[in-house]
Design a protein around this motif. Structure first.
Motif, PDB file in Angstrom:
ATOM      1  N   PHE A   1       0.761  -1.282   0.064  1.00  0.00           N
ATOM      2  CA  PHE A   1       0.014   0.010  -0.016  1.00  0.00           C
ATOM      3  C   PHE A   1       1.002   1.201  -0.021  1.00  0.00           C
ATOM      4  N   GLY A   2       0.379   2.149  -0.641  1.00  0.00           N
ATOM      5  CA  GLY A   2       1.055   3.785  -0.645  1.00  0.00           C
ATOM      6  C   GLY A   2       0.769   4.421  -1.891  1.00  0.00           C
ATOM      7  N   PRO A   3       1.254   5.460  -2.046  1.00  0.00           N
ATOM      8  CA  PRO A   3       0.749   6.489  -2.929  1.00  0.00           C
ATOM      9  C   PRO A   3       1.284   6.165  -4.353  1.00  0.00           C
ATOM     10  N   THR A   4       0.642   6.488  -5.387  1.00  0.00           N
ATOM     11  CA  THR A   4       1.082   6.396  -6.677  1.00  0.00           C
ATOM     12  C   THR A   4       1.604   7.874  -7.159  1.00  0.00           C
ATOM     13  N   ALA A   5       1.439   9.047  -6.496  1.00  0.00           N
ATOM     14  CA  ALA A   5       1.725  10.266  -6.815  1.00  0.00           C
ATOM     15  C   ALA A   5       3.183  10.134  -6.742  1.00  0.00           C
ATOM     16  N   ASN A   6       3.736  10.650  -8.004  1.00  0.00           N
ATOM     17  CA  ASN A   6       5.246  10.636  -7.948  1.00  0.00           C
ATOM     18  C   ASN A   6       6.027  11.392  -6.932  1.00  0.00           C
ATOM     19  N   TYR A   7       5.401  12.206  -6.070  1.00  0.00           N
ATOM     20  CA  TYR A   7       5.910  13.026  -5.096  1.00  0.00           C
ATOM     21  C   TYR A   7       5.948  12.667  -3.691  1.00  0.00           C
ATOM     22  N   GLY A   8       5.169  11.477  -3.535  1.00  0.00           N
ATOM     23  CA  GLY A   8       4.938  10.996  -2.246  1.00  0.00           C
ATOM     24  C   GLY A   8       6.344  10.614  -1.286  1.00  0.00           C
ATOM     25  N   GLU A   9       7.296  10.256  -1.787  1.00  0.00           N
ATOM     26  CA  GLU A   9       8.253   9.966  -1.231  1.00  0.00           C
ATOM     27  C   GLU A   9       9.131  11.206  -0.624  1.00  0.00           C
ATOM     28  N   TYR A  10       8.872  12.390  -1.409  1.00  0.00           N
ATOM     29  CA  TYR A  10       9.437  13.616  -0.930  1.00  0.00           C
ATOM     30  C   TYR A  10       8.522  14.264   0.065  1.00  0.00           C
ATOM     31  N   VAL A  11       7.445  13.916   0.188  1.00  0.00           N
ATOM     32  CA  VAL A  11       6.752  14.573   1.324  1.00  0.00           C
ATOM     33  C   VAL A  11       7.205  13.568   2.527  1.00  0.00           C
ATOM     34  N   GLU A  12       7.091  12.378   2.457  1.00  0.00           N
ATOM     35  CA  GLU A  12       7.429  11.254   3.508  1.00  0.00           C
ATOM     36  C   GLU A  12       8.708  11.848   4.229  1.00  0.00           C
ATOM     37  N   LEU A  13       9.863  11.922   3.307  1.00  0.00           N
ATOM     38  CA  LEU A  13      10.959  11.980   3.785  1.00  0.00           C
ATOM     39  C   LEU A  13      11.749  13.217   3.606  1.00  0.00           C
ATOM     40  N   GLY A  14      10.923  14.088   3.208  1.00  0.00           N
ATOM     41  CA  GLY A  14      11.525  15.692   2.954  1.00  0.00           C
ATOM     42  C   GLY A  14      12.620  15.933   1.865  1.00  0.00           C
ATOM     43  N   THR A  15      12.979  17.095   1.699  1.00  0.00           N
ATOM     44  CA  THR A  15      14.098  17.381   0.672  1.00  0.00           C
ATOM     45  C   THR A  15      14.884  18.357   1.501  1.00  0.00           C
ATOM     46  N   SER A  16      15.951  18.838   0.440  1.00  0.00           N
ATOM     47  CA  SER A  16      16.764  19.963   1.217  1.00  0.00           C
ATOM     48  C   SER A  16      16.146  21.369   1.510  1.00  0.00           C
ATOM     49  N   ARG A  17      14.835  21.316   0.806  1.00  0.00           N
ATOM     50  CA  ARG A  17      14.236  22.525   0.912  1.00  0.00           C
ATOM     51  C   ARG A  17      12.760  22.491   1.639  1.00  0.00           C
ATOM     52  N   MET A  18      12.426  21.102   2.204  1.00  0.00           N
ATOM     53  CA  MET A  18      11.341  20.886   2.700  1.00  0.00           C
ATOM     54  C   MET A  18      11.334  19.803   3.857  1.00  0.00           C
TER      55      MET A  18
END
Length: 122
Positions: free
Chosen positions: A74-91
């Protein structure tokens, strides 16, 4: 010291019977965990447009156990789901999948332990 092969044959027969009993019941546990995981993730995901939340789903429940392996995802299919979960250098990270998995794990483990206990207790 002698070994009685009849004990091994009995154990083998017991394990074969256990497999036919546990397989369908384990499939039910996995299916419920997938549905619960989606609900938990959707309750925890940060919402901006709703696209990420709407993309959270589970694998096809009809295929659980059909390949000889009982499992699903189970999980998201939106390509940015991982960035929301783990964050980025800007978020900063905004975990929702990890907490969802943490929430459903105890019930999954308890159900599987109960299933094992019932089968081994017969």
């Amino acid at each position: 010291m002698g070994i009685d092969a009849s004990d091994f044959r009995k154990l083998s027969a017991d394990l074969s019977r256990a497999q036919t009993k546990t397989g369908p019941r384990a499939q039910v546990v996995v299916r419920k965990s997938l549905v619960d995981g989606v609900a938990a993730a959707k309750n925890r995901v940060p919402v901006d447009t709703g696209n990420l939340k709407g993309s959270i789903s589970h694998s096809d429940l009809r295929t659980v156990g059909s390949t000889g392996t009982i499992g699903g995802e189970f999980g998201p299919t939106a390509n940015y789901g991982e960035y929301v979960e783990l964050g980025t250098s800007r978020m900063a990270p905004q975990p929702y999948m990890g907490p969802a998995a943490d929430l459903i794990t105890p019930a999954f483990e308890a159900a599987m332990a109960q299933l094992a206990e019932e089968v081994l207790g017969d």
